[in-house]
Motif scaffolding. Structure first.
Motif, PDB file in Angstrom:
ATOM      1  N   GLU A 197       0.997  -1.154  -0.268  1.00  0.00           N
ATOM      2  CA  GLU A 197      -0.199   0.415   0.078  1.00  0.00           C
ATOM      3  C   GLU A 197       1.067   0.926  -0.202  1.00  0.00           C
ATOM      4  O   GLU A 197       2.059   1.457   0.614  1.00  0.00           O
ATOM      5  CB  GLU A 197      -1.141   0.094   1.014  1.00  0.00           C
ATOM      6  N   LEU A 198       0.851   2.067  -0.867  1.00  0.00           N
ATOM      7  CA  LEU A 198       0.858   3.364  -0.629  1.00  0.00           C
ATOM      8  C   LEU A 198       0.355   4.437  -0.116  1.00  0.00           C
ATOM      9  O   LEU A 198      -1.241   4.608   0.216  1.00  0.00           O
ATOM     10  CB  LEU A 198       1.696   4.043  -2.315  1.00  0.00           C
ATOM     11  N   LYS A 199       1.160   6.018   0.391  1.00  0.00           N
ATOM     12  CA  LYS A 199       0.875   6.851   0.117  1.00  0.00           C
ATOM     13  C   LYS A 199      -0.448   7.547  -0.312  1.00  0.00           C
ATOM     14  O   LYS A 199      -0.177   7.015  -1.570  1.00  0.00           O
ATOM     15  CB  LYS A 199       1.674   7.614   1.308  1.00  0.00           C
ATOM     16  N   LYS A 200      -1.528   7.778   0.288  1.00  0.00           N
ATOM     17  CA  LYS A 200      -2.430   8.899  -0.344  1.00  0.00           C
ATOM     18  C   LYS A 200      -2.034   9.068  -1.777  1.00  0.00           C
ATOM     19  O   LYS A 200      -0.861  10.320  -1.574  1.00  0.00           O
ATOM     20  CB  LYS A 200      -3.849   9.428  -0.126  1.00  0.00           C
ATOM     21  N   HIS A 201      -2.246   9.400  -3.016  1.00  0.00           N
ATOM     22  CA  HIS A 201      -1.300  10.072  -4.080  1.00  0.00           C
ATOM     23  C   HIS A 201      -2.523  10.705  -5.324  1.00  0.00           C
ATOM     24  O   HIS A 201      -3.277   9.524  -5.709  1.00  0.00           O
ATOM     25  CB  HIS A 201       0.065   9.460  -4.467  1.00  0.00           C
TER      26      HIS A 201
ATOM     27  N   LEU B 117       6.152   8.227  -6.718  1.00  0.00           N
ATOM     28  CA  LEU B 117       6.852   7.599  -6.012  1.00  0.00           C
ATOM     29  C   LEU B 117       7.810   7.123  -5.477  1.00  0.00           C
ATOM     30  O   LEU B 117       8.138   6.787  -6.643  1.00  0.00           O
ATOM     31  CB  LEU B 117       5.000   6.789  -5.021  1.00  0.00           C
TER      32      LEU B 117
ATOM     33  N   ASP C 148       7.747   5.448  -0.166  1.00  0.00           N
ATOM     34  CA  ASP C 148       6.214   6.479   0.475  1.00  0.00           C
ATOM     35  C   ASP C 148       4.891   5.508   0.320  1.00  0.00           C
ATOM     36  O   ASP C 148       3.656   4.740   0.593  1.00  0.00           O
ATOM     37  CB  ASP C 148       5.547   6.439  -1.262  1.00  0.00           C
TER      38      ASP C 148
ATOM     39  N   THR D 125       2.952   2.804   2.546  1.00  0.00           N
ATOM     40  CA  THR D 125       2.752   2.741   4.052  1.00  0.00           C
ATOM     41  C   THR D 125       2.131   1.681   4.788  1.00  0.00           C
ATOM     42  O   THR D 125       2.485   1.100   6.099  1.00  0.00           O
ATOM     43  CB  THR D 125       1.426   3.383   3.693  1.00  0.00           C
TER      44      THR D 125
END
Length: 284
Positions: A158-162, A168, A172, A174
């Motif tokens: 999962e990645l930070k909100k983008h 990224l 990044d 998460t």
């Protein structure tokens, strides 16, 4: 009688001069010479375009130069060692210009989009990727970001909100339930890592995959879904400051979308899905 003879001689001389002048007269339209840089299957496509009837009709003399290093293509373009290139996604292009404001390059138009895929010679199922697996992705900023987004859409991280155009990095991430280890490498080396015992899976762009005889729709564990969220991955044809307003260079875009050339591309490289849109559509 002498006057008539002189008159005939003068007439013959005038005709000879006219014929010689016509014979050696330069063509009204000379071919514009363009060195275009590319890589992988895009090089093969542009060599076909360079030799096409459409290129001759457009009065373009195109020499195609193959590059193995993606990062050097825009540098060569900015230095006018080449006058155009066709290899990069819109995301790669915008990132280059952000970090090279004094040597910007300029997009002429769109060409295609093709899905990036996740491949493995160790497992045949995405769900079987084990805890602690190493996954390799390309190391240039645009490809790295795209690879991470692919892994997120596959449910592995999962990645930070983008937003669509955000670049990224592994920093990044998460959430990483399977403790995936990310290994960054040069994009053209990614297929070789399929045979590396220390790498479980590899994210490969479709241009590189096709050169390695991989079919993204048949051979990948997972591939990008082509939709509005992947518009930053549309490829663009690019030139430099010197030629950005040159009409002959804008013909390169028209050539790529020529109907006969598109038939050839679809037959030989079906993974390249044509995108003939305004550049402004990518900026939304």
């Amino acid at each position: 009688m002498k006057k008539k003879r002189v008159g005939w001689i003068l007439l013959i001389v005038v005709i000879v001069i006219a014929v010689v002048g016509f014979t050696f007269k330069k063509p009204e339209t000379s071919n514009e010479k363009i060195i275009l840089g590319s890589q992988g299957t895009d090089t093969l496509v542009w060599k076909h375009i360079a030799n096409s009837d459409a290129a001759k009709k457009a009065h373009l003399d195109i020499t195609v130069k193959d590059f193995t290093d993606s990062n050097s293509l825009n540098t060569a373009l900015a230095n006018n060692d080449i006058q155009a290139n066709a290899f990069q996604s819109y995301a790669f292009y915008t990132n280059y210009n952000k970090t090279n404001s004094k040597n910007k390059v300029y997009a002429l138009g769109t060409s295609y989009i093709q899905p990036m895929g996740l491949y493995s010679s160790k497992t045949k199922n995405l769900k079987d990727i084990a805890n602690g697996s190493v996954i390799a992705i390309a190391n240039d900023p645009a490809a790295e970001s795209r690879g991470l987004k692919l892994l997120e859409s596959a449910g592995l991280i999962e990645l930070k909100k983008h937003s669509v155009n955000d670049l990224l990095t592994p920093n990044d991430i998460t959430a990483n339930k399977k403790n995936i280890k990310i290994k960054t490498v040069v994009s053209t080396s990614t297929p070789n890592l399929l045979h590396d015992d220390g790498v479980t899976a590899v994210v490969i762009d479709n241009n590189t995959a096709q050169m390695a005889k991989l079919n993204v729709f048949k051979d990948s564990l997972y591939h990008e879904q082509l939709d509005q969220n992947t518009r930053a991955n549309v490829n663009v044809i690019v030139t430099n400051q010197k030629h950005r307003n040159d009409k002959d260079y804008k013909k390169l875009v028209e050539l790529y979308h020529d109907s006969e050339i598109q038939k050839w591309i679809k037959k030989n490289y079906p993974g390249k899905m044509e995108v003939n849109k305004s550049l402004s559509d990518l900026e939304k």
